[in-house]
Design a protein around this motif. Structure first.
Motif, PDB file in Angstrom:
ATOM      1  N   SER A   1       0.822  -1.216   0.000  1.00 22.26           N
ATOM      2  CA  SER A   1       0.000   0.000   0.000  1.00 22.26           C
ATOM      3  C   SER A   1       0.854   1.264   0.000  1.00 22.26           C
ATOM      4  N   GLY A   2       2.112   1.124   0.411  1.00 21.89           N
ATOM      5  CA  GLY A   2       2.989   2.282   0.547  1.00 21.89           C
ATOM      6  C   GLY A   2       3.085   2.807   1.962  1.00 21.89           C
ATOM      7  N   TYR A   3       2.316   2.217   2.871  1.00 22.52           N
ATOM      8  CA  TYR A   3       2.237   2.742   4.239  1.00 22.52           C
ATOM      9  C   TYR A   3       3.559   2.607   4.995  1.00 22.52           C
ATOM     10  N   GLN A   4       4.170   1.434   4.959  1.00 18.33           N
ATOM     11  CA  GLN A   4       5.409   1.224   5.701  1.00 18.33           C
ATOM     12  C   GLN A   4       6.496   2.198   5.251  1.00 18.33           C
ATOM     13  N   ALA A   5       6.641   2.387   3.949  1.00 14.55           N
ATOM     14  CA  ALA A   5       7.664   3.300   3.443  1.00 14.55           C
ATOM     15  C   ALA A   5       7.371   4.737   3.851  1.00 14.55           C
ATOM     16  N   ALA A   6       6.090   5.095   3.900  1.00 13.08           N
ATOM     17  CA  ALA A   6       5.731   6.449   4.336  1.00 13.08           C
ATOM     18  C   ALA A   6       6.148   6.678   5.783  1.00 13.08           C
ATOM     19  N   VAL A   7       5.958   5.667   6.619  1.00  9.09           N
ATOM     20  CA  VAL A   7       6.409   5.770   8.010  1.00  9.09           C
ATOM     21  C   VAL A   7       7.931   5.940   8.058  1.00  9.09           C
ATOM     22  N   LEU A   8       8.645   5.129   7.292  1.00  8.43           N
ATOM     23  CA  LEU A   8      10.109   5.203   7.268  1.00  8.43           C
ATOM     24  C   LEU A   8      10.601   6.560   6.779  1.00  8.43           C
ATOM     25  N   SER A   9       9.845   7.194   5.896  1.00  9.77           N
ATOM     26  CA  SER A   9      10.273   8.479   5.336  1.00  9.77           C
ATOM     27  C   SER A   9      10.341   9.580   6.383  1.00  9.77           C
ATOM     28  N   HIS A  10       9.635   9.406   7.492  1.00  7.46           N
ATOM     29  CA  HIS A  10       9.681  10.396   8.570  1.00  7.46           C
ATOM     30  C   HIS A  10      10.862  10.166   9.516  1.00  7.46           C
ATOM     31  N   LEU A  11      11.630   9.115   9.257  1.00  7.69           N
ATOM     32  CA  LEU A  11      12.767   8.780  10.112  1.00  7.69           C
ATOM     33  C   LEU A  11      14.103   8.874   9.378  1.00  7.69           C
ATOM     34  N   ALA A  12      14.096   8.685   8.064  1.00  9.85           N
ATOM     35  CA  ALA A  12      15.325   8.557   7.275  1.00  9.85           C
ATOM     36  C   ALA A  12      15.565   9.773   6.395  1.00  9.85           C
ATOM     37  N   ALA A  13      16.805   9.868   5.874  1.00  7.54           N
ATOM     38  CA  ALA A  13      17.120  10.917   4.911  1.00  7.54           C
ATOM     39  C   ALA A  13      16.448  10.647   3.577  1.00  7.54           C
ATOM     40  N   ARG A  14      16.489   9.384   3.143  1.00  8.46           N
ATOM     41  CA  ARG A  14      15.807   9.009   1.900  1.00  8.46           C
ATOM     42  C   ARG A  14      15.358   7.558   1.994  1.00  8.46           C
ATOM     43  N   VAL A  15      14.246   7.283   1.332  1.00  2.38           N
ATOM     44  CA  VAL A  15      13.677   5.937   1.310  1.00  2.38           C
ATOM     45  C   VAL A  15      13.372   5.562  -0.132  1.00  2.38           C
ATOM     46  N   VAL A  16      13.805   4.380  -0.505  1.00  5.64           N
ATOM     47  CA  VAL A  16      13.495   3.793  -1.807  1.00  5.64           C
ATOM     48  C   VAL A  16      12.685   2.532  -1.546  1.00  5.64           C
ATOM     49  N   THR A  17      11.560   2.383  -2.240  1.00  2.00           N
ATOM     50  CA  THR A  17      10.757   1.183  -2.077  1.00  2.00           C
ATOM     51  C   THR A  17      10.485   0.575  -3.451  1.00  2.00           C
ATOM     52  N   VAL A  18      10.491  -0.751  -3.513  1.00  2.00           N
ATOM     53  CA  VAL A  18      10.337  -1.449  -4.788  1.00  2.00           C
ATOM     54  C   VAL A  18       9.282  -2.543  -4.652  1.00  2.00           C
ATOM     55  N   ASP A  19       8.476  -2.706  -5.713  1.00  2.00           N
ATOM     56  CA  ASP A  19       7.446  -3.741  -5.712  1.00  2.00           C
ATOM     57  C   ASP A  19       7.305  -4.293  -7.122  1.00  2.00           C
ATOM     58  N   ARG A  20       6.894  -5.549  -7.215  1.00  2.00           N
ATOM     59  CA  ARG A  20       6.756  -6.212  -8.513  1.00  2.00           C
ATOM     60  C   ARG A  20       5.442  -5.858  -9.215  1.00  2.00           C
ATOM     61  N   TYR A  21       4.518  -5.179  -8.496  1.00  2.00           N
ATOM     62  CA  TYR A  21       3.219  -4.852  -9.053  1.00  2.00           C
ATOM     63  C   TYR A  21       3.130  -3.373  -9.427  1.00  2.00           C
ATOM     64  N   ARG A  22       2.931  -3.085 -10.711  1.00  2.00           N
ATOM     65  CA  ARG A  22       2.836  -1.707 -11.183  1.00  2.00           C
ATOM     66  C   ARG A  22       1.664  -0.966 -10.547  1.00  2.00           C
ATOM     67  N   THR A  23       0.549  -1.669 -10.365  1.00  2.00           N
ATOM     68  CA  THR A  23      -0.629  -1.051  -9.764  1.00  2.00           C
ATOM     69  C   THR A  23      -0.322  -0.513  -8.374  1.00  2.00           C
ATOM     70  N   LEU A  24       0.351  -1.317  -7.562  1.00  2.00           N
ATOM     71  CA  LEU A  24       0.668  -0.893  -6.198  1.00  2.00           C
ATOM     72  C   LEU A  24       1.640   0.280  -6.188  1.00  2.00           C
ATOM     73  N   VAL A  25       2.645   0.237  -7.044  1.00  2.00           N
ATOM     74  CA  VAL A  25       3.621   1.326  -7.104  1.00  2.00           C
ATOM     75  C   VAL A  25       2.948   2.626  -7.538  1.00  2.00           C
ATOM     76  N   SER A  26       2.082   2.546  -8.540  1.00  2.00           N
ATOM     77  CA  SER A  26       1.375   3.730  -9.014  1.00  2.00           C
ATOM     78  C   SER A  26       0.507   4.347  -7.924  1.00  2.00           C
ATOM     79  N   GLU A  27      -0.222   3.496  -7.209  1.00  2.00           N
ATOM     80  CA  GLU A  27      -1.085   4.000  -6.136  1.00  2.00           C
ATOM     81  C   GLU A  27      -0.265   4.574  -4.987  1.00  2.00           C
ATOM     82  N   ALA A  28       0.845   3.929  -4.659  1.00  2.00           N
ATOM     83  CA  ALA A  28       1.708   4.438  -3.588  1.00  2.00           C
ATOM     84  C   ALA A  28       2.270   5.807  -3.957  1.00  2.00           C
ATOM     85  N   LEU A  29       2.743   5.962  -5.190  1.00  2.00           N
ATOM     86  CA  LEU A  29       3.298   7.242  -5.628  1.00  2.00           C
ATOM     87  C   LEU A  29       2.259   8.356  -5.539  1.00  2.00           C
ATOM     88  N   ALA A  30       1.015   8.041  -5.882  1.00  2.00           N
ATOM     89  CA  ALA A  30      -0.055   9.042  -5.785  1.00  2.00           C
ATOM     90  C   ALA A  30      -0.270   9.459  -4.330  1.00  2.00           C
TER      91      ALA A  30
END
Length: 219
Positions: free
Chosen positions: A93-122
């Motif tokens: 869903s992108g939730y875990q990476a969003a949490v990490l983004s409030h703690l780190a300098a930069r966060v990169v997240t990768v997924d095999r599903y284009r649909t999930l990546v598109s929705e997370a980016l939005a």
């Protein structure tokens, strides 16, 4: 919490953080990060009533969103600080990476599903998260073009630690990954990469969907 939150939303989030404390989460920075990310944004609108409950929820592509207490526990175990670069394998869903983004300098997240990546980016765009990027890719291969990383979190179960992920981890870095079969209870493992060899510690039983190689052909 943003200034636009309703009183009901503020009360929900206060109860949410209290529940996380009752689950044993003590790291103030992690609790604050969990508080700052509006979980309902990452949940199917039909499941909004369960957004702050401590349950896993279904998301598209046959995947799931981990319960908040597990998200918080894994974030705490990863030990992220402000200067860190973090890789997450399994955007979901992108939730875990969003949490990490409030703690780190930069966060990169990768997924095999284009649909999930598109929705997370939005969702990241809505939240204005500028230090967070999501990519479509093979999680077993990590993200070599953005390596090395201080911390790596894998949110899918592998039979063994993918060598590419260890290669992309800095010396002294931490890798968190569920190890075991995808259809069974797995063990969450914390690996510290050291010159003399990797220090491996088992943390807790968990249950994740399997880490699958490659990129999904259609979704």
């Amino acid at each position: 919490m943003s200034g636009g939150d309703s009183e009901g939303e503020k009360a929900e989030r206060m109860a949410f953080i209290l529940a996380l404390r009752q689950h044993g989460i003590r790291d103030v920075a992690v609790l604050r990060a969990m508080e700052l990310v509006p979980r309902p944004l990452f949940v199917d609108p039909q499941l909004r009533a369960f957004a702050y409950d401590d349950v896993s929820l279904p998301i598209p592509c046959g995947q799931t969103m981990s319960q908040p207490s597990l998200v918080a526990a894994m974030t705490e175990a990863l030990g992220v600080v402000a200067e860190h670069a973090v890789l997450e394998v399994g955007t979901g869903s992108g939730y875990q990476a969003a949490v990490l983004s409030h703690l780190a300098a930069r966060v990169v997240t990768v997924d095999r599903y284009r649909t999930l990546v598109s929705e997370a980016l939005a969702r990241y765009e809505v939240l204005g998260l500028r230090n967070l990027t999501a990519y479509v890719g093979d999680g077993m291969l990590g993200m070599p073009s953005r390596a090395p990383f201080d911390r790596i979190m894998v949110t899918a179960a592998a039979r063994e630690i993918p060598p590419a992920l260890l290669d992309q981890l800095k010396l002294g870095g931490v890798l968190l990954i569920p190890i075991g079969k995808g259809d069974e209870v797995q063990v969450l493992v914390r690996v510290v990469k050291e010159q003399s060899g990797n220090q491996v510690r088992e943390l807790m039983p968990v249950r994740f969907l399997p880490l699958i190689p490659g990129v999904a052909a259609t979704l």
